[in-house]
Write an enzyme that holds these catalytic residues in place. Structure first.
Site, PDB file in Angstrom:
ATOM      1  NE  ARG A 194     -47.368  39.052  28.423  1.00  0.00           N
ATOM      2  CZ  ARG A 194     -48.626  39.299  28.758  1.00  0.00           C
ATOM      3  NH1 ARG A 194     -49.185  38.631  29.744  1.00  0.00           N
ATOM      4  NH2 ARG A 194     -49.302  40.206  28.107  1.00  0.00           N
TER       5      ARG A 194
ATOM      6  CE  LYS B 127     -28.851  28.539  18.788  1.00  0.00           C
ATOM      7  NZ  LYS B 127     -27.958  28.436  17.609  1.00  0.00           N
TER       8      LYS B 127
ATOM      9  CD  GLU C 250     -26.140  17.901  13.392  1.00  0.00           C
ATOM     10  OE1 GLU C 250     -25.168  18.511  13.877  1.00  0.00           O
ATOM     11  OE2 GLU C 250     -26.951  18.426  12.582  1.00  0.00           O
TER      12      GLU C 250
ATOM     13  CE  LYS D  70     -27.089  22.285  21.417  1.00  0.00           C
ATOM     14  NZ  LYS D  70     -28.108  22.144  20.372  1.00  0.00           N
TER      15      LYS D  70
ATOM     16  CD  GLU E 282     -24.722  30.316  17.413  1.00  0.00           C
ATOM     17  OE1 GLU E 282     -25.653  29.529  17.687  1.00  0.00           O
ATOM     18  OE2 GLU E 282     -24.317  30.524  16.274  1.00  0.00           O
TER      19      GLU E 282
ATOM     20  NE  ARG F 184     -26.426  26.973  21.371  1.00  0.00           N
ATOM     21  CZ  ARG F 184     -27.594  26.884  22.001  1.00  0.00           C
ATOM     22  NH1 ARG F 184     -27.852  27.638  23.044  1.00  0.00           N
ATOM     23  NH2 ARG F 184     -28.505  26.024  21.596  1.00  0.00           N
TER      24      ARG F 184
ATOM     25  CG  ASN G 141     -23.450  27.116  13.716  1.00  0.00           C
ATOM     26  OD1 ASN G 141     -24.453  26.442  13.916  1.00  0.00           O
ATOM     27  ND2 ASN G 141     -23.329  28.373  14.118  1.00  0.00           N
TER      28      ASN G 141
ATOM     29  CG  HIS H  55     -24.511  23.170  10.736  1.00  0.00           C
ATOM     30  ND1 HIS H  55     -23.668  22.200  11.245  1.00  0.00           N
ATOM     31  CD2 HIS H  55     -25.766  22.779  11.072  1.00  0.00           C
ATOM     32  CE1 HIS H  55     -24.391  21.286  11.882  1.00  0.00           C
ATOM     33  NE2 HIS H  55     -25.669  21.614  11.791  1.00  0.00           N
TER      34      HIS H  55
ATOM     35  CG  HIS I 299     -27.591  25.828   7.197  1.00  0.00           C
ATOM     36  ND1 HIS I 299     -27.204  26.668   8.225  1.00  0.00           N
ATOM     37  CD2 HIS I 299     -28.281  24.819   7.775  1.00  0.00           C
ATOM     38  CE1 HIS I 299     -27.656  26.181   9.372  1.00  0.00           C
ATOM     39  NE2 HIS I 299     -28.305  25.055   9.126  1.00  0.00           N
TER      40      HIS I 299
ATOM     41  CG  HIS J  13     -29.960  19.373   9.260  1.00  0.00           C
ATOM     42  ND1 HIS J  13     -29.622  20.666   8.904  1.00  0.00           N
ATOM     43  CD2 HIS J  13     -29.313  19.115  10.422  1.00  0.00           C
ATOM     44  CE1 HIS J  13     -28.802  21.166   9.821  1.00  0.00           C
ATOM     45  NE2 HIS J  13     -28.607  20.255  10.757  1.00  0.00           N
TER      46      HIS J  13
HETATM   47  N1  LIG Z   1     -33.236  23.665  18.265  1.00  0.00           N
HETATM   48  C1  LIG Z   1     -32.049  23.259  17.882  1.00  0.00           C
HETATM   49  O1  LIG Z   1     -31.030  23.513  18.543  1.00  0.00           O
HETATM   50  C2  LIG Z   1     -31.928  22.459  16.637  1.00  0.00           C
HETATM   51  C3  LIG Z   1     -30.714  21.833  16.328  1.00  0.00           C
HETATM   52  C4  LIG Z   1     -30.652  21.043  15.185  1.00  0.00           C
HETATM   53  C5  LIG Z   1     -31.783  20.887  14.383  1.00  0.00           C
HETATM   54  N2  LIG Z   1     -32.948  21.517  14.702  1.00  0.00           N
HETATM   55  C6  LIG Z   1     -34.153  21.349  13.880  1.00  0.00           C
HETATM   56  O2  LIG Z   1     -34.525  19.974  13.926  1.00  0.00           O
HETATM   57  C7  LIG Z   1     -35.278  19.657  12.756  1.00  0.00           C
HETATM   58  C8  LIG Z   1     -34.815  18.320  12.241  1.00  0.00           C
HETATM   59  O3  LIG Z   1     -35.024  17.358  13.221  1.00  0.00           O
HETATM   60  P1  LIG Z   1     -35.162  15.813  12.871  1.00  0.00           P
HETATM   61  O4  LIG Z   1     -34.088  15.398  11.960  1.00  0.00           O
HETATM   62  O5  LIG Z   1     -35.337  15.116  14.173  1.00  0.00           O
HETATM   63  O6  LIG Z   1     -36.498  15.798  11.977  1.00  0.00           O
HETATM   64  P2  LIG Z   1     -38.028  15.405  12.268  1.00  0.00           P
HETATM   65  O7  LIG Z   1     -38.481  15.853  13.581  1.00  0.00           O
HETATM   66  O8  LIG Z   1     -38.788  15.857  11.071  1.00  0.00           O
HETATM   67  O9  LIG Z   1     -37.976  13.808  12.243  1.00  0.00           O
HETATM   68  C9  LIG Z   1     -37.580  13.146  11.054  1.00  0.00           C
HETATM   69  C10 LIG Z   1     -38.640  12.121  10.616  1.00  0.00           C
HETATM   70  O10 LIG Z   1     -38.582  11.004  11.490  1.00  0.00           O
HETATM   71  C11 LIG Z   1     -39.878  10.720  12.019  1.00  0.00           C
HETATM   72  N3  LIG Z   1     -39.636  10.173  13.355  1.00  0.00           N
HETATM   73  C12 LIG Z   1     -39.270  10.842  14.466  1.00  0.00           C
HETATM   74  N4  LIG Z   1     -39.021   9.999  15.475  1.00  0.00           N
HETATM   75  C13 LIG Z   1     -39.253   8.759  14.995  1.00  0.00           C
HETATM   76  C14 LIG Z   1     -39.149   7.463  15.571  1.00  0.00           C
HETATM   77  N5  LIG Z   1     -38.718   7.266  16.821  1.00  0.00           N
HETATM   78  N6  LIG Z   1     -39.497   6.402  14.792  1.00  0.00           N
HETATM   79  C15 LIG Z   1     -39.897   6.580  13.503  1.00  0.00           C
HETATM   80  N7  LIG Z   1     -39.971   7.779  12.915  1.00  0.00           N
HETATM   81  C16 LIG Z   1     -39.666   8.855  13.657  1.00  0.00           C
HETATM   82  C17 LIG Z   1     -40.612  12.031  11.977  1.00  0.00           C
HETATM   83  O11 LIG Z   1     -42.006  11.826  11.934  1.00  0.00           O
HETATM   84  C18 LIG Z   1     -40.067  12.640  10.696  1.00  0.00           C
HETATM   85  O12 LIG Z   1     -40.767  12.124   9.587  1.00  0.00           O
HETATM   86  C19 LIG Z   1     -35.056  20.806  11.784  1.00  0.00           C
HETATM   87  O13 LIG Z   1     -36.230  21.577  11.713  1.00  0.00           O
HETATM   88  C20 LIG Z   1     -33.936  21.623  12.419  1.00  0.00           C
HETATM   89  O14 LIG Z   1     -34.044  23.004  12.127  1.00  0.00           O
HETATM   90  C21 LIG Z   1     -33.035  22.300  15.818  1.00  0.00           C
HETATM   91 ZN   LIG Z   2     -27.316  20.423  12.437  1.00  0.00          ZN
END
Ligand SMILES: NC(=O)c1ccc[n+]([C@@H]2O[C@H](COP(=O)([O-])OP(=O)(O)OC[C@H]3O[C@@H](n4cnc5c(N)ncnc54)[C@H](O)[C@@H]3O)[C@@H](O)[C@H]2O)c1
Ligand SMILES: [Zn+2]
Length: 377
Positions: A130, A152, A194, A235, A245, A249, A253, A256, A260, A274
């Site tokens: 939990r 999030k 971003e 942020k 949100e 917040r 977006n 986005h 999206h 993305h």
């Molecule tokens: N929680 C939130 O507020 C929020 C906000 C924006 C995005 N997201 C989520 O984040 C995700 C995308 O995140 P991302 O773009 O970081 O993708 P990711 O975590 O998949 O990383 C992208 C790629 O880079 C590689 N990688 C990561 N760090 C590395 C490093 N230092 N050196 C070499 N390779 C590395 C990973 O293995 C992966 O293949 C999506 O699922 C999205 O929904 C969440």
């Molecule tokens: Zn984004």
């Protein structure tokens, strides 16, 4: 926004959420201090590190070494890299591994990775027993400026992205900008969309600074730390004022809604990452604002020109393999969670740094705008 650049010393940004407040510490080489910082925060805690295969190969040994040197015992839970891991199956695997490792309420989960690992490990932490506390160690630019801040967490449903999840704030974020040195350039560039977003939505002076200094941000210290700190401060402020949100917040977006739809229309594939979809979505949101007479065409052109200068897509024709059709995009926009009572909600702009939420966007107007874009108007 902009305090003058100093040599790289750690910057701390506080996310002011009363009992759930926490620090984001930003600096080059900070991973080495992870053990000491965890020991100070939670004496006697054990740690389970969740990471993906790519990041584990590059940075897990240094993470474990830091914990070891502070006499902190740790377990490792490594899952495949990529969005596919934000699934029920991987979530289950992580939860079961955390329980099997006998991680208790006083212990900590460490999320070592990009947004995928942060979302997954954070959601597992919110659920096991939990709720366990967790520390974010973001390793992508996107994660350092966006997903590691704000709490999030979640996984994907077969019916859409991020539909299963929880708000669960970390207790600490360690943002080591040197971890980005191993990130593929395309991933860094996608995360930069971003970064630019923060300037474009609320900080015109920061955007002007980025126009001049973006090459230094790509190259490394100290411009990179500065840019990341500005984004985290922005942020953190927004999250502190509107954690769930219900208002402000939503400005995060910007780009986005179009983004999206484009991402989904490309099947969440390598065709369009993305951040690339967000860059194109921001360009479209500015052009749509100009189309609606909210801003001059030259203002939209300035926003797009910067994104294009760093190598991000800003036109539908930039999508590799061709952009999805208007019908597909409109269906996806209509399905988006920001639809309320038949009208669309968009983040629009009254200028660079002046975004606002518009709840009454007419579907036909969006279609006409996109049709104009495709026909090159
Ligand atoms: N929680 C939130 O507020 C929020 C906000 C924006 C995005 N997201 C989520 O984040 C995700 C995308 O995140 P991302 O773009 O970081 O993708 P990711 O975590 O998949 O990383 C992208 C790629 O880079 C590689 N990688 C990561 N760090 C590395 C490093 N230092 N050196 C070499 N390779 C590395 C990973 O293995 C992966 O293949 C999506 O699922 C999205 O929904 C969440
Ligand atoms: Zn984004």
């Amino acid at each position: 926004m902009t305090a003058p650049l100093r040599q790289s010393e750690a910057a701390t940004v506080r996310v002011a959420l009363d009992a759930r407040a926490y620090d984001i510490v930003i600096g080059r080489g900070l991973l080495a201090s992870l053990g000491d910082r965890i020991k100070a925060l939670r004496p006697g805690a054990r740690v389970a590190i969740v990471s993906d295969e790519t990041v584990a190969k590059l940075h897990l040994a240094a993470t474990e070494a830091s914990l070891n040197s502070s006499s902190i015992g740790s377990a490792r839970i490594v899952v495949p890299s990529g969005e596919g891991s934000k699934s029920y199956a991987t979530f289950e695997k992580i939860c079961e591994a955390i329980i099997a490792e006998r991680v208790e309420r006083n212990d900590l989960i460490v999320a070592l990775g990009g947004g995928v690992i942060g979302d997954l490990a954070g959601f597992a932490a919110s659920s096991v027993r939990r709720g366990l506390d967790f520390v974010q160690v973001p390793t992508t630019l996107l994660a350092q400026v966006d997903s590691s801040v704000g709490g999030k967490t979640g996984i994907n449903s077969s019916q859409g992205k991020n539909l299963i999840g929880a708000f669960h704030q970390p207790v600490l974020v360690i943002t080591d900008t040197a971890l980005l040195d191993t990130l593929p350039r395309r991933e860094f560039r996608a995360g930069y969309a971003e970064v630019a977003k923060y300037g474009l939505l609320g900080d015109a002076a920061f955007f002007a600074w980025l126009e001049k200094n973006w090459q230094d941000v790509f190259a490394g210290s100290p411009a990179r730390e500065h840019a990341i700190a500005v984004c985290c401060r922005a942020k953190a402020g927004i999250v502190a004022r509107d954690e769930r949100e219900t208002g402000e917040r939503a400005l995060l977006n910007l780009g986005h809604t179009f983004g999206h739809a484009l991402e989904a229309g490309c099947g969440f594939s390598d065709r369009l990452l993305h951040g690339e979809a967000v860059a194109l979505g921001i360009a479209l949101a500015f052009e749509f604002s100009s189309h609606k007479g909210l801003i001059a065409a030259s203002e939209a052109a300035r926003a797009s020109a910067h994104l294009a200068a760093v190598g991000l897509p800003t036109h539908l024709k930039d999508v590799s393999g061709g952009a999805p059709s208007i019908d597909v995009l409109m269906d996806l926009i209509a399905q988006d969670k920001k639809v309320r009572r038949g009208t669309l909600t968009f983040i629009l702009v009254r200028g660079i740094g002046r975004a606002f939420v518009e709840n009454n966007v007419d579907v036909a107007e969006v279609r006409a705008f996109l049709t104009g874009k495709v026909s090159g108007a």
